[in-house]
Design a protein around this motif. Sequence first.
Motif, PDB file in Angstrom:
ATOM      1  N   PHE A  94       0.854  -1.186   0.000  1.00  0.00           N
ATOM      2  CA  PHE A  94       0.000   0.000   0.000  1.00  0.00           C
ATOM      3  C   PHE A  94       0.892   1.239   0.000  1.00  0.00           C
ATOM      4  O   PHE A  94       1.496   1.583   1.017  1.00  0.00           O
ATOM      5  CB  PHE A  94      -0.932  -0.012   1.210  1.00  0.00           C
ATOM      6  CG  PHE A  94      -1.855  -1.198   1.240  1.00  0.00           C
ATOM      7  CD1 PHE A  94      -2.988  -1.218   0.438  1.00  0.00           C
ATOM      8  CD2 PHE A  94      -1.585  -2.290   2.055  1.00  0.00           C
ATOM      9  CE1 PHE A  94      -3.841  -2.314   0.451  1.00  0.00           C
ATOM     10  CE2 PHE A  94      -2.435  -3.382   2.071  1.00  0.00           C
ATOM     11  CZ  PHE A  94      -3.566  -3.399   1.270  1.00  0.00           C
ATOM     12  N   HIS A  95       0.964   1.898  -1.148  1.00  0.00           N
ATOM     13  CA  HIS A  95       1.941   2.955  -1.340  1.00  0.00           C
ATOM     14  C   HIS A  95       1.696   4.182  -0.464  1.00  0.00           C
ATOM     15  O   HIS A  95       2.645   4.901  -0.119  1.00  0.00           O
ATOM     16  CB  HIS A  95       1.990   3.376  -2.806  1.00  0.00           C
ATOM     17  CG  HIS A  95       2.606   2.338  -3.693  1.00  0.00           C
ATOM     18  ND1 HIS A  95       1.930   1.219  -4.113  1.00  0.00           N
ATOM     19  CD2 HIS A  95       3.861   2.240  -4.222  1.00  0.00           C
ATOM     20  CE1 HIS A  95       2.725   0.480  -4.872  1.00  0.00           C
ATOM     21  NE2 HIS A  95       3.898   1.071  -4.952  1.00  0.00           N
ATOM     22  N   ARG A  96       0.462   4.447  -0.074  1.00  0.00           N
ATOM     23  CA  ARG A  96       0.170   5.649   0.708  1.00  0.00           C
ATOM     24  C   ARG A  96       0.342   5.423   2.212  1.00  0.00           C
ATOM     25  O   ARG A  96       0.293   6.388   2.979  1.00  0.00           O
ATOM     26  CB  ARG A  96      -1.257   6.120   0.428  1.00  0.00           C
ATOM     27  CG  ARG A  96      -1.459   6.587  -1.008  1.00  0.00           C
ATOM     28  CD  ARG A  96      -2.829   7.194  -1.197  1.00  0.00           C
ATOM     29  NE  ARG A  96      -3.016   7.693  -2.555  1.00  0.00           N
ATOM     30  CZ  ARG A  96      -4.089   8.335  -2.979  1.00  0.00           C
ATOM     31  NH1 ARG A  96      -5.094   8.558  -2.143  1.00  0.00           N
ATOM     32  NH2 ARG A  96      -4.173   8.746  -4.229  1.00  0.00           N
ATOM     33  N   LEU A  97       0.539   4.178   2.602  1.00  0.00           N
ATOM     34  CA  LEU A  97       0.688   3.865   4.023  1.00  0.00           C
ATOM     35  C   LEU A  97       2.164   3.733   4.389  1.00  0.00           C
ATOM     36  O   LEU A  97       2.991   3.327   3.562  1.00  0.00           O
ATOM     37  CB  LEU A  97      -0.029   2.567   4.366  1.00  0.00           C
ATOM     38  CG  LEU A  97      -1.548   2.550   4.212  1.00  0.00           C
ATOM     39  CD1 LEU A  97      -2.093   1.180   4.602  1.00  0.00           C
ATOM     40  CD2 LEU A  97      -2.197   3.643   5.052  1.00  0.00           C
ATOM     41  N   PRO A  98       2.497   4.033   5.629  1.00  0.00           N
ATOM     42  CA  PRO A  98       3.875   3.807   6.078  1.00  0.00           C
ATOM     43  C   PRO A  98       4.219   2.321   6.077  1.00  0.00           C
ATOM     44  O   PRO A  98       3.335   1.453   6.090  1.00  0.00           O
ATOM     45  CB  PRO A  98       3.880   4.368   7.505  1.00  0.00           C
ATOM     46  CG  PRO A  98       2.691   5.251   7.588  1.00  0.00           C
ATOM     47  CD  PRO A  98       1.671   4.672   6.671  1.00  0.00           C
ATOM     48  N   VAL A  99       5.495   2.041   6.089  1.00  0.00           N
ATOM     49  CA  VAL A  99       5.967   0.661   6.155  1.00  0.00           C
ATOM     50  C   VAL A  99       5.366  -0.043   7.362  1.00  0.00           C
ATOM     51  O   VAL A  99       4.912  -1.197   7.272  1.00  0.00           O
ATOM     52  CB  VAL A  99       7.505   0.644   6.219  1.00  0.00           C
ATOM     53  CG1 VAL A  99       8.028  -0.742   6.568  1.00  0.00           C
ATOM     54  CG2 VAL A  99       8.097   1.127   4.901  1.00  0.00           C
ATOM     55  N   CYS A 152       5.329   4.017   2.023  1.00  0.00           N
ATOM     56  CA  CYS A 152       5.848   2.997   1.124  1.00  0.00           C
ATOM     57  C   CYS A 152       6.150   3.558  -0.262  1.00  0.00           C
ATOM     58  O   CYS A 152       7.110   3.140  -0.913  1.00  0.00           O
ATOM     59  CB  CYS A 152       4.841   1.849   1.033  1.00  0.00           C
ATOM     60  SG  CYS A 152       5.345   0.521  -0.050  1.00  0.00           S
ATOM     61  N   GLY A 153       5.352   4.517  -0.717  1.00  0.00           N
ATOM     62  CA  GLY A 153       5.548   5.070  -2.042  1.00  0.00           C
ATOM     63  C   GLY A 153       6.851   5.806  -2.219  1.00  0.00           C
ATOM     64  O   GLY A 153       7.261   6.071  -3.357  1.00  0.00           O
ATOM     65  N   THR A 154       7.520   6.150  -1.128  1.00  0.00           N
ATOM     66  CA  THR A 154       8.800   6.854  -1.219  1.00  0.00           C
ATOM     67  C   THR A 154       9.993   5.897  -1.184  1.00  0.00           C
ATOM     68  O   THR A 154      11.136   6.342  -1.288  1.00  0.00           O
ATOM     69  CB  THR A 154       8.947   7.860  -0.067  1.00  0.00           C
ATOM     70  OG1 THR A 154       9.061   7.153   1.179  1.00  0.00           O
ATOM     71  CG2 THR A 154       7.746   8.803  -0.013  1.00  0.00           C
ATOM     72  N   LEU A 155       9.734   4.604  -1.033  1.00  0.00           N
ATOM     73  CA  LEU A 155      10.822   3.630  -0.984  1.00  0.00           C
ATOM     74  C   LEU A 155      11.354   3.339  -2.375  1.00  0.00           C
ATOM     75  O   LEU A 155      10.656   3.492  -3.378  1.00  0.00           O
ATOM     76  CB  LEU A 155      10.330   2.319  -0.351  1.00  0.00           C
ATOM     77  CG  LEU A 155       9.724   2.378   1.049  1.00  0.00           C
ATOM     78  CD1 LEU A 155       9.341   0.974   1.500  1.00  0.00           C
ATOM     79  CD2 LEU A 155      10.672   3.024   2.043  1.00  0.00           C
ATOM     80  N   SER A 156      12.578   2.875  -2.432  1.00  0.00           N
ATOM     81  CA  SER A 156      13.128   2.402  -3.697  1.00  0.00           C
ATOM     82  C   SER A 156      12.448   1.090  -4.086  1.00  0.00           C
ATOM     83  O   SER A 156      11.769   0.443  -3.266  1.00  0.00           O
ATOM     84  CB  SER A 156      14.634   2.172  -3.562  1.00  0.00           C
ATOM     85  OG  SER A 156      14.891   1.058  -2.723  1.00  0.00           O
ATOM     86  N   GLY A 157      12.647   0.671  -5.338  1.00  0.00           N
ATOM     87  CA  GLY A 157      12.064  -0.592  -5.773  1.00  0.00           C
ATOM     88  C   GLY A 157      12.550  -1.768  -4.955  1.00  0.00           C
ATOM     89  O   GLY A 157      11.775  -2.660  -4.589  1.00  0.00           O
ATOM     90  N   GLY A 158      13.838  -1.778  -4.632  1.00  0.00           N
ATOM     91  CA  GLY A 158      14.370  -2.864  -3.815  1.00  0.00           C
ATOM     92  C   GLY A 158      13.787  -2.882  -2.418  1.00  0.00           C
ATOM     93  O   GLY A 158      13.480  -3.949  -1.870  1.00  0.00           O
ATOM     94  N   GLU A 159      13.604  -1.706  -1.834  1.00  0.00           N
ATOM     95  CA  GLU A 159      13.014  -1.626  -0.498  1.00  0.00           C
ATOM     96  C   GLU A 159      11.556  -2.058  -0.517  1.00  0.00           C
ATOM     97  O   GLU A 159      11.083  -2.726   0.412  1.00  0.00           O
ATOM     98  CB  GLU A 159      13.160  -0.205   0.040  1.00  0.00           C
ATOM     99  CG  GLU A 159      14.604   0.172   0.357  1.00  0.00           C
ATOM    100  CD  GLU A 159      14.817   1.678   0.470  1.00  0.00           C
ATOM    101  OE1 GLU A 159      15.901   2.085   0.919  1.00  0.00           O
ATOM    102  OE2 GLU A 159      13.897   2.459   0.108  1.00  0.00           O
ATOM    103  N   GLN A 160      10.829  -1.688  -1.576  1.00  0.00           N
ATOM    104  CA  GLN A 160       9.441  -2.140  -1.689  1.00  0.00           C
ATOM    105  C   GLN A 160       9.366  -3.654  -1.820  1.00  0.00           C
ATOM    106  O   GLN A 160       8.465  -4.282  -1.243  1.00  0.00           O
ATOM    107  CB  GLN A 160       8.771  -1.472  -2.889  1.00  0.00           C
ATOM    108  CG  GLN A 160       8.462  -0.008  -2.693  1.00  0.00           C
ATOM    109  CD  GLN A 160       7.674   0.566  -3.851  1.00  0.00           C
ATOM    110  OE1 GLN A 160       7.120  -0.152  -4.672  1.00  0.00           O
ATOM    111  NE2 GLN A 160       7.610   1.895  -3.924  1.00  0.00           N
ATOM    112  N   GLN A 161      10.293  -4.241  -2.571  1.00  0.00           N
ATOM    113  CA  GLN A 161      10.271  -5.701  -2.702  1.00  0.00           C
ATOM    114  C   GLN A 161      10.626  -6.375  -1.395  1.00  0.00           C
ATOM    115  O   GLN A 161      10.061  -7.419  -1.052  1.00  0.00           O
ATOM    116  CB  GLN A 161      11.224  -6.141  -3.811  1.00  0.00           C
ATOM    117  CG  GLN A 161      11.077  -7.586  -4.239  1.00  0.00           C
ATOM    118  CD  GLN A 161       9.714  -7.895  -4.810  1.00  0.00           C
ATOM    119  OE1 GLN A 161       8.768  -8.149  -4.071  1.00  0.00           O
ATOM    120  NE2 GLN A 161       9.605  -7.897  -6.128  1.00  0.00           N
ATOM    121  N   MET A 162      11.544  -5.780  -0.619  1.00  0.00           N
ATOM    122  CA  MET A 162      11.814  -6.307   0.720  1.00  0.00           C
ATOM    123  C   MET A 162      10.557  -6.278   1.572  1.00  0.00           C
ATOM    124  O   MET A 162      10.248  -7.235   2.300  1.00  0.00           O
ATOM    125  CB  MET A 162      12.919  -5.483   1.394  1.00  0.00           C
ATOM    126  CG  MET A 162      14.300  -5.659   0.814  1.00  0.00           C
ATOM    127  SD  MET A 162      15.493  -4.576   1.673  1.00  0.00           S
ATOM    128  CE  MET A 162      16.906  -4.741   0.590  1.00  0.00           C
TER     129      MET A 162
END
Length: 256
Positions: free
Chosen positions: A103-108, A141-151
Amino acid sequence: MTGPAAARPARSRTAPALSIEGLTVGYGGIPAVRDLHAQVGPGEILALLGPNGAGKTTTLLASVGALPILSGTITALGEPVDRRVERNARRGVTLVPDSRGVFHRLPVEDNLRLARRKNSPALDDVLDYFPKLRPLRGRRCGTLSGGEQQMLALAKALLCAPKVLLIDELSLGLSPLAVEELLPRLREIADDQHMAVVLVEQHIGLALSIADSAVVLHHGRAALTGSAAELRERRDRVEAAYFGNLGNAAEGPAEN
């Protein structure tokens, strides 16, 4: 951590965690995968390789019950997979889609909280596999890099306590450095958790470096199957199967 292509101890053969027998499946009654046979045991990684449109994602969707099977069977954890996706998930069959499902708008932190279940492992234990996420728990989440999102997507999946983990295009949109970090980590998770993993991946060499076995799909059929160790030694056959030119490659140990 287990590195790419590192020697791994031989596994005792137990009942497969996921078994695909004669699978034909598709969309609107039109097959996209035909007569596929594959299996993966606890603690093993099966790599599904092949070009776009080969049937890899279709196979994963059928394995979680999201597509009707035209013929053949899929058995997960000793029971046939049916169309009740949520039931299959509760039994421990978890899919990480190529969209990553975050969920890109929510925090990790909120992404992780929403993934937790009664039987979830401790969050700290999950984050031990992805320590880069610890200082990012308050970031959207939307501010993370692609690698961080996949993690994050993998961490969320682990919180579902899967016994069979299916991952669609782990490296999609990631930098080579991120891929080289994530794939060995997946090997570590499979070993530590005794988890069966089916990995759809475009990076053939890296996928074979962490997998136990592989199937190369072409136009919905298995063009080549074998142990990852054998296929690493015969990249010419793998690449020929990938492009549908297996008849032009020299004979090798892998079976098609």
